[in-house]
Scaffold this active site. Structure first.
Site, PDB file in Angstrom:
ATOM      1  N   GLU A  35      48.433  63.740  42.800  1.00 37.86           N
ATOM      2  CA  GLU A  35      47.264  64.038  41.953  1.00 37.86           C
ATOM      3  C   GLU A  35      47.484  65.299  41.137  1.00 37.86           C
ATOM      4  O   GLU A  35      47.982  66.301  41.657  1.00 37.86           O
ATOM      5  CB  GLU A  35      46.042  64.193  42.861  1.00 37.86           C
ATOM      6  CG  GLU A  35      44.768  63.653  42.271  1.00 37.86           C
ATOM      7  CD  GLU A  35      44.815  62.150  42.041  1.00 37.86           C
ATOM      8  OE1 GLU A  35      45.129  61.751  40.896  1.00 37.86           O
ATOM      9  OE2 GLU A  35      44.558  61.391  42.983  1.00 37.86           O
ATOM     10  N   GLY A 124      32.756  56.143  35.293  1.00 35.45           N
ATOM     11  CA  GLY A 124      32.716  57.536  35.713  1.00 35.45           C
ATOM     12  C   GLY A 124      33.030  57.734  37.187  1.00 35.45           C
ATOM     13  O   GLY A 124      32.729  58.770  37.761  1.00 35.45           O
ATOM     14  N   SER A 129      38.094  53.179  34.400  1.00 34.76           N
ATOM     15  CA  SER A 129      37.463  52.135  33.584  1.00 34.76           C
ATOM     16  C   SER A 129      37.849  52.313  32.117  1.00 34.76           C
ATOM     17  O   SER A 129      38.061  51.328  31.408  1.00 34.76           O
ATOM     18  CB  SER A 129      35.945  52.142  33.759  1.00 34.76           C
ATOM     19  OG  SER A 129      35.428  53.410  33.458  1.00 34.76           O
ATOM     20  N   ASP A 174      47.014  56.901  34.300  1.00 38.68           N
ATOM     21  CA  ASP A 174      46.018  55.837  34.389  1.00 38.68           C
ATOM     22  C   ASP A 174      46.406  54.630  33.527  1.00 38.68           C
ATOM     23  O   ASP A 174      46.420  53.490  33.992  1.00 38.68           O
ATOM     24  CB  ASP A 174      44.640  56.351  33.965  1.00 38.68           C
ATOM     25  CG  ASP A 174      44.211  57.553  34.777  1.00 38.68           C
ATOM     26  OD1 ASP A 174      44.802  57.780  35.846  1.00 38.68           O
ATOM     27  OD2 ASP A 174      43.275  58.252  34.349  1.00 38.68           O
TER      28      ASP A 174
HETATM   29  C1  GLA Z   1      42.720  61.718  35.494  1.00 37.45           C
HETATM   30  C2  GLA Z   1      43.682  61.682  34.306  1.00 37.45           C
HETATM   31  C3  GLA Z   1      45.114  61.400  34.778  1.00 37.45           C
HETATM   32  C4  GLA Z   1      45.532  62.336  35.904  1.00 37.45           C
HETATM   33  C5  GLA Z   1      44.459  62.399  36.998  1.00 37.45           C
HETATM   34  C6  GLA Z   1      44.744  63.440  38.041  1.00 37.45           C
HETATM   35  O1  GLA Z   1      42.637  60.458  36.085  1.00 37.45           O
HETATM   36  O2  GLA Z   1      43.293  60.679  33.389  1.00 37.45           O
HETATM   37  O3  GLA Z   1      45.986  61.478  33.675  1.00 37.45           O
HETATM   38  O4  GLA Z   1      45.839  63.611  35.411  1.00 37.45           O
HETATM   39  O5  GLA Z   1      43.166  62.667  36.459  1.00 37.45           O
HETATM   40  O6  GLA Z   1      45.832  63.091  38.807  1.00 37.45           O
END
Ligand code: GLA
Length: 392
Positions: A35, A124, A129, A174
């Site tokens: 993360e 959210g 999403s 993501d």
């Molecule tokens: C969000 C961002 C990702 C990533 C995460 C944390 O989801 O869109 O790019 O940085 O936070 O890991």
């Protein structure tokens, strides 16, 4: 909703037309571990969910783009040539941002389209999403325009739409997971080079439970940007000693230990330590999963949460309560927040025999301690973006 119901709903909205109605789907994602690593050039281990966003679409004879959703009342009609001229602050900015990026790449739409979006991912909640809407739009329009659908390119284009049009400074994780996921596999992604490997995610008698805190994610954008800035600050300091360093995540834990004193600001040092150690945890997780060692993987998930709470400080009371309560259930191997933080969801690995008790006991304790109602999804790992055919 299955493909038949969605097609019916589409026809009710747009009537009959001469072109075929087609359906495409992109999933949401859950990050298993790694993360706040993507924008620090390290390894992440996300997986696609079994639910996501479906786009029902049909070509039009004219050049109008019609946007509607089963989730939001807001609808809009624009002509292809006006795409991107006016940001609305509404959900349509996501697909429009993608169209703007397609045009930027020299891909002109040859006609207009009727589009109906149907999202199954809570908004959210940190389950991507928005990435799911972006990726399904890019994949669908490229398919219908007869263009190549390279899913790495689609992830990059969708990220650009989010960065430049929507205005959120996210990393690549993501969109990449949503575009490239595969059933029963996690994706080990090296965010610097975008090299990736699908690793089997076999959990045997253990299930993934996503717990939604249903806490509105406040402050997330400003705090996210602040973390990014702090990482750059740490990197700039370390680069004075190591000019070849491009990203914090290139450092091993041992290398970092010898260098960390250079970072005078204690907060910035903690941020950097999280990045280096979390990156190492991703690689340790992949090894544990390859050895079918779910106990170790669970411990790594726990350590990840604790670091996000104490070093990176992106957790919040609700996430911490949910994780604490989850860890009290005997069949829980590990539990952590997932996504950007400050609300959203946790992910836990729980023995199948304890799932019912988990949902009941964690839900009750969470209600008592936060006065909020949690939602839980027991979920498998699904495919990345693809055309939806037949009933599902
Ligand atoms: C969000 C961002 C990702 C990533 C995460 C944390 O989801 O869109 O790019 O940085 O936070 O890991």
């Amino acid at each position: 909703m299955n493909t038949h119901e969605l097609t019916e709903q589409f026809k009710q909205k747009y009537g009959d037309g001469s072109h075929p109605v087609r359906l495409f789907q992109a999933p949401g994602r859950v990050n298993l571990i790694g993360e706040h690593i993507d924008y620090n050039g390290g390894y992440v281990l996300p997986a696609a969910l079994e639910f996501g966003t479906t786009l029902v679409i049909r070509a039009r004879e004219d050049d109008e783009l019609h946007f509607a959703s089963t989730n939001f009342e807001y609808e809009s009609v624009i002509s292809v040539k006006d795409a991107g001229k006016q940001k609305t602050g509404e959900w349509v900015d996501y697909p429009v941002g993608v169209i703007v990026e397609l045009i930027e790449k020299g891909i002109e739409l040859s006609n207009g389209y009727d589009m109906l979006f149907h999202g199954e991912i809570p908004n959210g909640a940190g389950l991507s999403s928005s990435a799911s809407i972006e990726v399904v739009t890019a994949y669908t329009l490229l398919s219908l325009e007869g263009q190549a659908t390279d899913t790495v390119e689609i992830a990059l284009l969708s990220q650009r739409a989010e960065n430049r049009y929507v205005g959120v400074n996210c990393g690549i994780m993501d969109q990449f997971a949503v575009a490239n996921g595969a059933k029963d596999h996690a994706i080990l992604l090296m965010c610097d080079t975008l090299e990736y490997k699908r690793v089997p995610f076999k959990t045997g008698s253990y299930k993934l439970i996503i717990g939604n805190t249903n806490k509105r994610r406040g402050l997330v954008d400003s705090a996210y940007n602040e973390r990014r800035t702090q990482c750059v600050e740490a990197l700039d300091i370390l680069r004075k000693e190591h000019p070849s360093l491009n990203y914090l995540a290139q450092l091993s834990v041992e290398q970092f230990q010898t260098l960390e004193d250079l970072i005078g600001d204690e907060t910035v040092r903690r941020r950097a330590r999280h990045v280096v150690e979390e990156n190492a945890r991703v690689l340790a997780s992949v090894e544990a999963l390859a050895d079918n060692d779910l106990v170790t993987f669970g411990q790594l998930m726990n350590a990840s949460h604790d670091s996000l709470r104490d070093l990176y400080e992106v957790s919040c009371k609700e996430l911490d309560v949910m994780v604490e309560e989850a860890r009290r259930i005997p069949g829980t191997l590990g539990s952590r927040m997932t996504g950007a933080g400050f609300g959203g969801c946790t992910v836990s690995l729980v023995h199948e025999g304890d799932v019912e008790e988990f949902v009941k006991r964690v839900g009750e304790a969470y209600r008592t301690r936060t006065e909020l109602e949690a939602s839980f999804y027991v979920c498998g790992v699904g495919d990345g973006v693809k055309e939806r055919k037949g009933d599902m």
